[in-house]
Design an enzyme around this catalytic site. Structure first.
Site, PDB file in Angstrom:
ATOM      1  N   CYS A 113       0.838  -1.288   0.067  1.00 44.59           N
ATOM      2  CA  CYS A 113      -0.119   0.178   0.050  1.00 44.59           C
ATOM      3  C   CYS A 113       0.845   1.148   0.051  1.00 44.59           C
ATOM      4  O   CYS A 113       0.427   2.392  -0.480  1.00 44.59           O
ATOM      5  CB  CYS A 113      -0.941   0.159   1.211  1.00 44.59           C
ATOM      6  N   HIS A 252      -3.420   6.820   2.373  1.00 45.53           N
ATOM      7  CA  HIS A 252      -3.938   5.309   1.801  1.00 45.53           C
ATOM      8  C   HIS A 252      -5.182   4.951   2.446  1.00 45.53           C
ATOM      9  O   HIS A 252      -5.386   5.489   3.364  1.00 45.53           O
ATOM     10  CB  HIS A 252      -2.758   4.108   2.231  1.00 45.53           C
ATOM     11  N   ASN A 282     -10.169  -0.387  -0.668  1.00 47.41           N
ATOM     12  CA  ASN A 282      -8.705  -0.433  -0.454  1.00 47.41           C
ATOM     13  C   ASN A 282      -8.054  -1.023  -1.921  1.00 47.41           C
ATOM     14  O   ASN A 282      -8.444  -2.289  -1.988  1.00 47.41           O
ATOM     15  CB  ASN A 282      -8.316  -1.369   0.795  1.00 47.41           C
TER      16      ASN A 282
END
Ligand code: ACO
Length: 325
Positions: A113, A252, A282
């Site tokens: 990420c 993020h 996500n």
């Protein structure tokens, strides 16, 4: 050292959308649980046959057009991904051929990420010292290719997408500071156990569902909040700035509750936080990349604004960057 900034952005999200209502039919979950625990309502997912380099190709063309440069003017392509088309070659290599960017050196970065922030920082080094002039930096993921659709603890979280930016020399502003880090001692709490040299693919690994993301979400939650808060503090200190200087934080997008907890700890008001998690879920390295592209396209980032990228993920890795637009 030259000043390097982002001169073009492009985002591509697959057409297909999976809603929380769809997931209610697949696993024992509810729209209410997913929304209140994560902030996610829906996510884009690839169609059969659509891979990371296809998403990257679409986003790259938009970024190149936005920057006003041709693919053959690129001398570097860096792709952040943990879900490439295949274990090798790199997505960057496949993309180079699709784009016709034949003068570009190409490689992928694996930093989950935080991958896009890592890639941005690496490309910035090459350009700032004059090795290369124009770089294409991409965050792309097809996380649904490693999602266990029987595991309600993870399958409601992930989506697919791509954000691309073109980096080049700028007269003012640009990337002011970057801070990257890692704590490999916690690598076990978020991983995909099989498919690498430790545990190559066999019938057994497939039967044991070892080719999917395994995550200790609860444990990660606390670490994510503390680490993203610390990364933001360090990178701003490096830039000799405070939170009062920041116009927009682009974090993020793992969980809206994580993001808001970080913002609260830092004393950043909600209207200075960019979110796309509700529509996208996500998307690992693509989350920060797409959120940045969207914020620019929506006019949330204006010339001279200070933006703060802040990301955390499997590794455990983290990366933060201060950019003046
Ligand atoms: N629907 C309904 N119930 C569920 C679901 C679901 N989809 N998933 C889990 N539950 C249940 C659990 O079984 C548990 O039930 P129990 O209390 O009866 O045992 C209960 O909900 C609570 O589960 P928790 O895991 O404690 O839920 P939590 O509030 O922690 O939310 C989540 C889980 C969303 C995963 C959260 O922990 C999180 O966001 N963690 C951080 C993720 C992260 O930052 N990852 C790093 C980046 S991602 C990357 O690198 C790819």
């Amino acid at each position: 050292m030259k000043k390097i900034g982002i001169i073009g952005v492009g985002e591509y999200l697959p057409k297909k959308i999976l809603t929380n209502a769809d997931l209610e039919k697949m696993v024992d979950t509810s729209d209410e649980w997913i929304t209140t625990r994560t902030g996610i309502k829906e996510r884009h997912i690839v169609s059969e046959g659509e891979a990371a380099s296809d998403l990257a190709f679409n986003a790259s063309n938009l970024a190149l057009a936005d920057a006003g440069i041709k693919a053959e003017d690129l001398d570097l392509i860096v792709v952040a991904t943990i879900t490439g088309d295949m274990p090798f070659p790199s997505v960057a290599s496949i993309l180079q051929n699709k784009l016709g960017a034949m003068h570009a050196a190409c490689f992928d970065i694996s930093a989950a990420c935080a991958g896009f922030v890592y890639a941005l920082s690496v490309a910035n080094q090459f350009l700032a010292c004059g090795t290369y002039k124009n770089a294409l930096v991409i965050g792309v993921e097809v996380l649904t290719s490693v999602t266990d659709w029987l595991d309600r603890g993870t399958c409601v979280l992930f989506g697919d997408g791509c954000g691309a930016v073109v980096l080049s020399e700028v007269k003012s502003g640009g990337i002011i500071s970057s801070y990257l880090g890692c704590d490999g001692s916690r690598a076990n709490i978020l991983n995909m156990p099989a498919g690498g040299s430790r545990c190559p693919a066999t019938h057994e690994t497939v039967d044991k569902r070892m080719h999917y993301i395994k995550m200790q979400g609860n444990e990660l939650f606390k670490i994510a909040v503390n680490t993203m808060t610390k990364a933001a503090l360090v990178v701003l200190e490096q830039a000799k700035m405070t939170f009062a200087d920041v116009d927009l934080i682009i974090p993020h997008q793992a969980n809206a509750r994580i993001i808001m907890a970080v913002a609260k700890k830092l004393g950043i008001p909600e209207d200075k936080v960019y979110l796309n998690i509700e529509r996208c879920g996500n998307m690992s390295s693509a989350s920060t990349a797409t959120a940045l592209c969207e914020a620019v396209k929506e006019g949330r980032v204006k010339k001279g604004d200070i933006i703060l990228l802040d990301a955390f993920g499997a590794g455990l890795v983290w990366g933060a960057s201060v950019i003046q637009w």
